[in-house]
Write a protein that holds these residues in place. Structure first.
Motif, short mmCIF file in Angstrom:
data_model
loop_
_atom_site.label_atom_id
_atom_site.label_comp_id
_atom_site.label_asym_id
_atom_site.label_seq_id
_atom_site.Cartn_x
_atom_site.Cartn_y
_atom_site.Cartn_z
N VAL A 48 60.03 9.88 80.99
CA VAL A 48 60.78 9.01 81.89
C VAL A 48 62.10 8.67 81.22
CG1 VAL A 48 59.67 6.92 80.95
CG2 VAL A 48 60.69 6.88 83.25
N VAL B 130 65.60 6.34 80.92
CA VAL B 130 66.17 5.02 81.18
C VAL B 130 67.54 4.93 80.53
CG1 VAL B 130 63.87 3.99 81.31
CG2 VAL B 130 65.11 3.97 79.14
N PRO C 175 59.55 1.47 83.96
CA PRO C 175 60.53 1.13 85.00
C PRO C 175 60.24 -0.22 85.66
CG PRO C 175 59.93 3.43 85.17
CD PRO C 175 58.97 2.81 84.18
N ALA D 2 65.91 1.98 84.73
CA ALA D 2 65.43 3.35 84.85
C ALA D 2 66.42 4.13 85.71
CB ALA D 2 64.05 3.38 85.49
N SER E 253 64.49 10.43 87.66
CA SER E 253 64.15 10.77 86.28
C SER E 253 63.93 12.27 86.09
CB SER E 253 62.90 10.01 85.83
OG SER E 253 62.63 10.24 84.47
#
Length: 326
Positions: free
Chosen positions: A55, A57, A233, A280, A284
């Motif tokens: 993920v 961010v 997130p 986030a 992604s």
């Protein structure tokens, strides 16, 4: 790879030939590493050969005064710097549950983007030290694991018996309750260089401001398959997440070449600054595919050490990027 300059023309020519041969050998080992990862975990279009699930961010890094004293790099000497950060699970299996024991170690990779364009990449994970010391040993470990998966456990057993750091490294990691509650370590040594040219070998350590919070294995196994990737997130939507970026400085006799040897805990820890994550990214998956973190992507003021795994990481990441970009 770096080679000493040779004064005479004949020696210089020989040196270039040797360098080319060594680089070709290193590239071959890196190719074998990625091939074995693909064989172990499958080849998933658009995804990494290892740490496939992640993920992305964003946030910023604010350097400390101590950082500016140790390095002339602009990332450590000015105002807050924008960062793009990718957290990840281990292995190349994107559907592996976050709480699966094989999803460890979890990764944290950061791309610093100062205004002067002097980018810096940092790649860390939750291991306190690496299980092997050389690219060849890492390839052999993966190939032994592949053989074990194919019904020949003796190969892996023999490798582990000859490399005691392998079980010790894996025994020291656990699944966190959140990717924001995990300590991430730079298992490879790098070198800070100040304005006067003084060189200070160090290893990174990212310490969560909220504190580490690790789950017992039985509890981790009960969590939803994407609990880590979804929790971060959601956490950021409520409040920022921060880490203190530390540098563990090498002491006399500490090896910068062998990533299987942790430095003693009494070594000096310097606060380099604060990593603050605020959001986030909207997509992604698209961001992950485009991002390439290279440990040797460094500004003036930060240098690689003599650890041979750094070159191997650079080459394997580049090979994996090329394959997922096809």
């Amino acid at each position: 790879m770096r080679f000493a300059k040779i004064g005479r023309a004949l020696a210089a020519g020989a040196g270039l030939l040797l360098a080319a041969g060594a680089q070709a050998q290193d590239a071959a080992v890196s190719e074998q590493i990625v091939d074995t990862m693909n064989a172990l975990w499958g080849r998933h279009p658009g995804l990494r050969a290892n740490h496939a699930k992640g993920v992305v961010v964003e946030g910023s890094f604010t350097p400390s005064a101590e950082a500016a004293a140790l390095s002339k790099a602009s990332v450590f000497r000015g105002p807050a710097v924008p960062v793009t950060v990718r957290f990840s699970d281990a292995t190349g299996v994107p559907a592996m549950p976050d709480g699966d024991p094989n999803a460890k170690p979890h990764g944290l990779a950061i791309k610093f983007a100062p205004a002067d364009g002097a980018e810096m990449d940092v790649v860390t994970n939750s291991l306190k030290f690496f299980p092997v010391a050389t690219p060849e040993e890492f390839r052999d470990l993966l190939q032994a694991a592949q053989a074990a998966g194919g019904g020949n456990p003796a190969s892996l057993q023999a490798f582990v018996a000859g490399h005691p750091a392998v079980p010790k490294a894996s025994a020291a990691i656990a699944t966190p309750s959140s990717l924001a509650r995990q300590v991430y370590n730079g298992v490879n040594a790098f070198v800070l260089v100040d304005a006067a040219g003084k060189r200070t070998p160090f290893r990174y350590r990212f310490v969560p401001t909220a504190g580490a919070d690790l789950l017992p294995p039985e509890e981790a196994g009960k969590r939803p398959p994407r609990f880590l990737m979804e929790e971060l997130p959601a956490r950021l939507a409520k409040a920022p997440v921060s880490f203190t970026v530390m540098a563990q400085l090498a002491g006399p006799g500490d090896s910068t070449r062998d990533a299987t040897i942790p430095w003693p805990e009494d070594r000096r820890l310097v606060d380099l600054g604060t990593l603050t994550l605020t959001r986030a990214v909207p997509d992604s998956a698209a961001a992950e595919k485009a991002l390439l973190f290279l440990p040797n992507n460094l500004p003036e003021g930060v240098e690689v050490s003599d650890d041979p795994l750094i070159d191997a990481r650079v080459q394997t990441y580049a090979i994996s990027f090329g394959r997922r970009s096809q």
